[in-house]
Enzyme design. Structure first.
Site, PDB file in Angstrom:
ATOM      1  CB  CYS A  37      60.009  56.419 -20.087  1.00 47.47           C
ATOM      2  SG  CYS A  37      61.908  56.887 -20.738  1.00 47.47           S
ATOM      3  CG  MET A  38      59.686  51.430 -22.095  1.00 48.17           C
ATOM      4  SD  MET A  38      58.471  50.050 -21.480  1.00 48.17           S
ATOM      5  CE  MET A  38      59.319  48.509 -20.973  1.00 48.17           C
TER       6      MET A  38
END
Length: 640
Positions: A37-38
């Protein structure tokens, strides 16, 4: 050339850390799948118990680990994509289609963990697109306010398309990620998502006249920007595909399977599953708005106070379907406002630690984490690097979150755009019809920052004492390093000279990249001959394609760049003969390369050879030896 060199050194760090993570989690034999993810690498492992969390935390670049929802999460920060890219090269596990492996792992999870893992796995890859679209919406709020862009112009209209696209086509993107999770044929799932938002169907919805399909009533619902209907549909497609596989003859499967899957899934999507999902989403939105309307004064303080712990579990993005379902029809009055208070508090706590800490490394980590939280809204570096580690700053942030959360609940603060709350994205709280909302957001931002900073300063931190270093010794004290090693007073790695020549300081090298220590601390050698030997026992991380430089990593963790001459990359490897290759283990004193010094000089280049500890920031000190002339049997520097 200098830019290329910096990039190569950075890549070398990514490769080394990725290899260490890969081995720490059990290599391909233990890895089922990997996404990111981020800020996190999200592994699904066969057996998480074999992984040593503390060992993973010690890998350069890793700021923490977490076990959540059937995932083993390695928290990296904003640079996670580079680590993911290197890990993807190490094994065929990023898109594993072996259902038995996935089921083997899922059997160990509770029903809730499996559901949470499903939501998180499907939403996490979409977050960059949603943030990008959200930030464009923020820009579209800000620029007209400043008079820099007309809302009637074509530029504004096209930018609106940019901002709306990730949300409008959300069902299609979710169809793809959900298909990967459930091992459904991705393009068939994407096609079903496209059916649900097809312009012709959207036109039927707009017309409002009753529609039937083969006599079955079709519920006229708008599925663009929806979340729940497509997730339910792809889950059902898993069983549709399995059923068709069992009954479809092998000789006709390539034709019949896609036909049947698309026909059955499309029919169910418009007639049954889509409407149910729509009703579920509307019910969810109604419940959230009801809770907010009746007890926002209580819900907001709790959410803002405990948001750091929600982030710690990795569940903050698992809430995405909830606040997307609510905020696409109504402003979000729960998750994003709570994240505003929490993100600013994390940044303020780190900033206070940066000013209050005495340890130089703590100051650096806190400063970087503060910038990440305040400007980007990414709080994992702050949480794992500072606040959770020292606890008192975390308590300060949570107290501040509760206090500002109470204020947000009273004034009913709303976020009108999906964007990660931060200083940059604060216009997400702007609405022309509710000017007080933005003022309240600014009050929350300022109050959260000031209150957290003051509380962190008052609470203080239980900072570890910075170890004594040889750097505090005089030059003559360096002769006693061996005695210190024997007594256990220091952990020091000896870096032997890789070649015979004159030992000089790095800042005297006629190249600002080395002289200013942009790549790290070290020394340099003006060589007398062209033989280059291994300065320690370790592994060859990389032999540069032009052979002008070698990256090594000692068995004790020191990463060393040997750069043969200055600007010699331009010689395209002609004067260099390498005897080792990437990932080869070498003994101290082993011949690595021969260099034709005369040829380098004849071409007009400087033969000065910098020795740079590229991960010197991870150590207390890098100290040159007290010598002016060295051979391969002499120590060139000490890494403490």
């Amino acid at each position: 050339m200098l830019i290329l060199l910096v990039e190569e050194c950075q890549k070398m760090k990514y490769q080394t850390s990725a290899q260490a993570i890969y081995e720490a989690v059990g290599t391909e034999s233990n890895i089922i799948s990997l996404i990111h993810c981020m800020t996190r690498l999200r592994f699904r492992l066969r057996d998480e118990s074999i992984v040593d969390d503390e060992a993973v935390k010690q890998i350069p670049g890793v700021v923490g680990v977490n076990h959540q929802s059937g995932q083993y999460q390695v928290i990296i920060g904003n640079d996670v994509a580079n680590y993911y890219d290197e890990l993807a090269k190490l094994g065929n596990f990023t898109n594993d289609n072996d259902d038995s492996k996935v089921e083997e792992s899922k059997e160990k999870d509770s029903l809730f963990n499996r559901f949470a893992s499903f939501i998180s796995s499907c939403m996490s890859p979409l977050i960059p697109a949603l943030i990008g679209g959200g930030m464009i919406k923020v820009v579209l709020i800000l620029l007209p306010m400043l008079g820099w862009l007309s809302e009637k112009g074509q530029t504004y209209a096209i930018l609106t398309i940019f901002g709306d696209a990730p949300f409008y086509f959300l069902p299609i993107m979710l169809a793809y990620t959900a298909a990967q999770y459930f091992k459904v044929t991705p393009m068939l799932a994407v096609t079903v998502g496209a059916i649900m938002i097809h312009p012709n169907f959207a036109a039927m919805v707009t017309a409002g006249k009753s529609v039937t399909f083969m006599g079955l009533p079709v519920t006229l619902a708008t599925y663009s920007s929806s979340v729940i209907p497509i997730l339910m549909m792809v889950w059902l497609m898993k069983y549709i595909e399995k059923g068709i596989d069992k009954i479809c003859p092998a000789s006709l499967k390539s034709v019949l399977k896609p036909l049947l899957v698309l026909f059955i899934s499309g029919t169910l999507a418009l007639v049954v599953v889509g409407p149910i999902g729509t009703y579920a989403g509307n019910l969810l939105s109604t419940v959230i708005l009801f809770i907010q309307g009746k007890a926002s004064w209580l819900a907001m303080p709790l959410m803002a106070a405990f948001m750091p712990l929600i982030v710690m579990t990795g569940m903050h993005w698992a809430f995405a379907p909830i606040f997307l379902a609510a905020s696409l029809a109504h402003p979000d009055t729960l998750i994003l406002p709570a994240m505003l208070a929490a993100n600013i508090a994390q940044g303020a706590a780190c900033l206070a630690v940066m000013f209050k800490a005495k340890n130089k490394n703590t100051k650096q980590v806190a400063g970087a984490a503060s910038i990440s939280a305040l400007l980007a809204g990414v709080t994992e570096p702050a949480l794992y690097g500072i606040t959770l580690k020292y606890k008192k700053p975390l308590y300060a942030a949570m107290i501040s979150g509760a206090i500002t959360g109470l204020y947000m609940g009273i004034v009913n603060l709303k976020s009108y755009v999906f964007a990660v709350p931060s200083l940059v994205s604060i216009p997400q709280f702007v609405n022309k019809a509710d000017s007080a909302n933005f003022i309240n957001a600014l009050i929350v931002l300022v109050a959260s920052f000031i209150l957290t900073f003051i509380l962190t300063w008052i609470f203080g931190i239980d900072e570890e004492v910075e170890p004594a270093t040889v750097a505090a010794s005089t030059t003559s004290d360096l002769n006693n390093v061996d005695d210190q090693l024997d007594s256990g007073a220091q952990t020091t790695t000896k870096i032997y000279s890789p070649m015979a020549g004159e030992l000089i300081s790095l800042d005297s090298v006629n190249d600002p990249t080395f002289a200013q220590k942009m790549l790290g601390d070290g020394v340099a050698i003006i060589p007398q001959d062209g033989h280059i030997y291994a300065p320690f026992a370790g592994t060859v991380m990389t032999v540069f394609p032009t052979k002008h430089a070698i990256g090594l990593k000692s068995d004790t963790g020191v990463e060393l760049l040997i750069h043969c001459g200055l600007d010699t990359v331009n010689l395209q490897g002609v004067p260099f003969t390498a005897y080792v290759k990437d990932n080869q283990h070498v003994a101290q004193g082993e011949l690595l390369m021969d260099v034709d010094l005369k040829q380098i000089k004849a071409a007009g280049y400087d033969t000065t050879t910098p020795l740079v500890v590229t991960n010197s920031s991870e150590f207390v000190s890098v100290e040159p030896a007290d010598k002016t002339v060295v051979t391969a049997n002499d120590v060139a520097m000490y890494v403490i």
